[in-house]
Design an enzyme around this catalytic site. Sequence first.
Site, PDB file in Angstrom:
ATOM      1  N   ARG A  22      -1.053  -7.181  13.430  1.00 56.67           N
ATOM      2  CA  ARG A  22      -1.696  -6.143  12.607  1.00 56.67           C
ATOM      3  C   ARG A  22      -2.531  -6.770  11.491  1.00 56.67           C
ATOM      4  O   ARG A  22      -3.584  -6.254  11.126  1.00 56.67           O
ATOM      5  CB  ARG A  22      -0.631  -5.185  12.040  1.00 56.67           C
ATOM      6  N   ARG A  34       9.919  -9.082   5.382  1.00 58.03           N
ATOM      7  CA  ARG A  34      10.067  -7.652   5.691  1.00 58.03           C
ATOM      8  C   ARG A  34      10.712  -7.459   7.067  1.00 58.03           C
ATOM      9  O   ARG A  34      11.624  -6.663   7.235  1.00 58.03           O
ATOM     10  CB  ARG A  34       8.670  -7.017   5.666  1.00 58.03           C
ATOM     11  N   LYS A  44       0.816  -1.218   0.000  1.00 55.52           N
ATOM     12  CA  LYS A  44       0.000   0.000   0.000  1.00 55.52           C
ATOM     13  C   LYS A  44       0.852   1.272   0.000  1.00 55.52           C
ATOM     14  O   LYS A  44       0.571   2.208  -0.760  1.00 55.52           O
ATOM     15  CB  LYS A  44      -0.937  -0.030   1.217  1.00 55.52           C
ATOM     16  N   ARG A 103     -10.356   2.579   9.120  1.00 60.13           N
ATOM     17  CA  ARG A 103      -9.787   1.292   9.509  1.00 60.13           C
ATOM     18  C   ARG A 103     -10.839   0.358  10.109  1.00 60.13           C
ATOM     19  O   ARG A 103     -10.558  -0.798  10.364  1.00 60.13           O
ATOM     20  CB  ARG A 103      -8.730   1.587  10.560  1.00 60.13           C
ATOM     21  N   ARG A 146      10.648   1.287  12.391  1.00 64.55           N
ATOM     22  CA  ARG A 146       9.316   1.167  12.976  1.00 64.55           C
ATOM     23  C   ARG A 146       9.269   0.036  13.989  1.00 64.55           C
ATOM     24  O   ARG A 146       9.572  -1.104  13.680  1.00 64.55           O
ATOM     25  CB  ARG A 146       8.277   0.926  11.868  1.00 64.55           C
TER      26      ARG A 146
HETATM   27  P1  AMP Z   1      -0.026   2.445   9.403  1.00 67.93           P
HETATM   28  O1  AMP Z   1       1.126   3.381   9.278  1.00 67.93           O
HETATM   29  O2  AMP Z   1      -1.239   2.895   8.606  1.00 67.93           O
HETATM   30  O3  AMP Z   1       0.337   1.011   9.135  1.00 67.93           O
HETATM   31  O4  AMP Z   1      -0.508   2.497  10.936  1.00 67.93           O
HETATM   32  C1  AMP Z   1       0.362   2.141  12.004  1.00 67.93           C
HETATM   33  C2  AMP Z   1      -0.453   1.964  13.277  1.00 67.93           C
HETATM   34  O5  AMP Z   1      -1.099   3.205  13.626  1.00 67.93           O
HETATM   35  C3  AMP Z   1      -1.590   0.946  13.208  1.00 67.93           C
HETATM   36  O6  AMP Z   1      -1.132  -0.365  13.439  1.00 67.93           O
HETATM   37  C4  AMP Z   1      -2.508   1.457  14.327  1.00 67.93           C
HETATM   38  O7  AMP Z   1      -1.990   1.133  15.598  1.00 67.93           O
HETATM   39  C5  AMP Z   1      -2.399   2.963  14.168  1.00 67.93           C
HETATM   40  N1  AMP Z   1      -3.391   3.519  13.216  1.00 67.93           N
HETATM   41  C6  AMP Z   1      -3.141   4.080  11.992  1.00 67.93           C
HETATM   42  N2  AMP Z   1      -4.267   4.492  11.412  1.00 67.93           N
HETATM   43  C7  AMP Z   1      -5.273   4.186  12.274  1.00 67.93           C
HETATM   44  C8  AMP Z   1      -6.689   4.362  12.231  1.00 67.93           C
HETATM   45  N3  AMP Z   1      -7.305   4.918  11.175  1.00 67.93           N
HETATM   46  N4  AMP Z   1      -7.407   3.934  13.308  1.00 67.93           N
HETATM   47  C9  AMP Z   1      -6.814   3.381  14.380  1.00 67.93           C
HETATM   48  N5  AMP Z   1      -5.494   3.175  14.482  1.00 67.93           N
HETATM   49  C10 AMP Z   1      -4.715   3.576  13.437  1.00 67.93           C
END
Ligand code: AMP
Length: 194
Positions: A146, A127, A13, A88, A135
């Site tokens: 996740r 990965r 993504k 999400r 991260r």
């Molecule tokens: P990402 O960078 O989109 O993979 O997000 C990393 C982490 O941030 C996720 O595993 C969640 O813990 C949190 N997170 C990101 N976007 C959301 C969202 N829209 N709602 C809730 N938690 C989020």
Amino acid sequence: MNIILFGAPGAGKGTQANFLIKEFDLIQISTGDMLRDIVKCKTELGKKVEKIMANGDLVSDDIIFSLISNRLNNKDIKNGFIFDGFPRNLKQAKKLDEIINDNNIHLDFVFHIDVDEEILTSRIENRAKYEITTRKDDTSAVLIERLKVYNRETKPVLDYYSDKKILNVIDGMGTIDEVSSSIFRIIKNDFKVD
Ligand code: AMP
């Protein structure tokens, strides 16, 4: 042009979001990036968010809603944006409908980069093993968590957009170029651009 991009961890993504941002001059609205900025501040909220992210869980909807509303108030989104990591869960998707209606925003494309679970799991393991990442939530255990959260919370959102007949499912099993070509073809077809 306003886009929502969905993809499980390991689906590519982030890579595809970057291509779209460059090609169509879009603003990226990544709730994950916004949350990582909050964590850097080391406030009480930052510490709370850090723990949730480190476990691979979802941060509370209220925090996300306030981030999104603030971000959409910024005039820089006028040329178009791409939601990366939002919505999400179903509650967030319904809230987004309200925000879109209230602000007269048009959603042009919803894409889901679809990759088989087995391939996702093996990509996740690679990965975590081979990529240099800063991260904390990129270890294989957290990535697997996740993925579980994605299946439980985010998959119903895909059905929600599919029922509304606005979901474009993209075969995410090909090469990076093949995946981006599929996405660009759909956009260019609808927007009649070269
Ligand atoms: P990402 O960078 O989109 O993979 O997000 C990393 C982490 O941030 C996720 O595993 C969640 O813990 C949190 N997170 C990101 N976007 C959301 C969202 N829209 N709602 C809730 N938690 C989020």
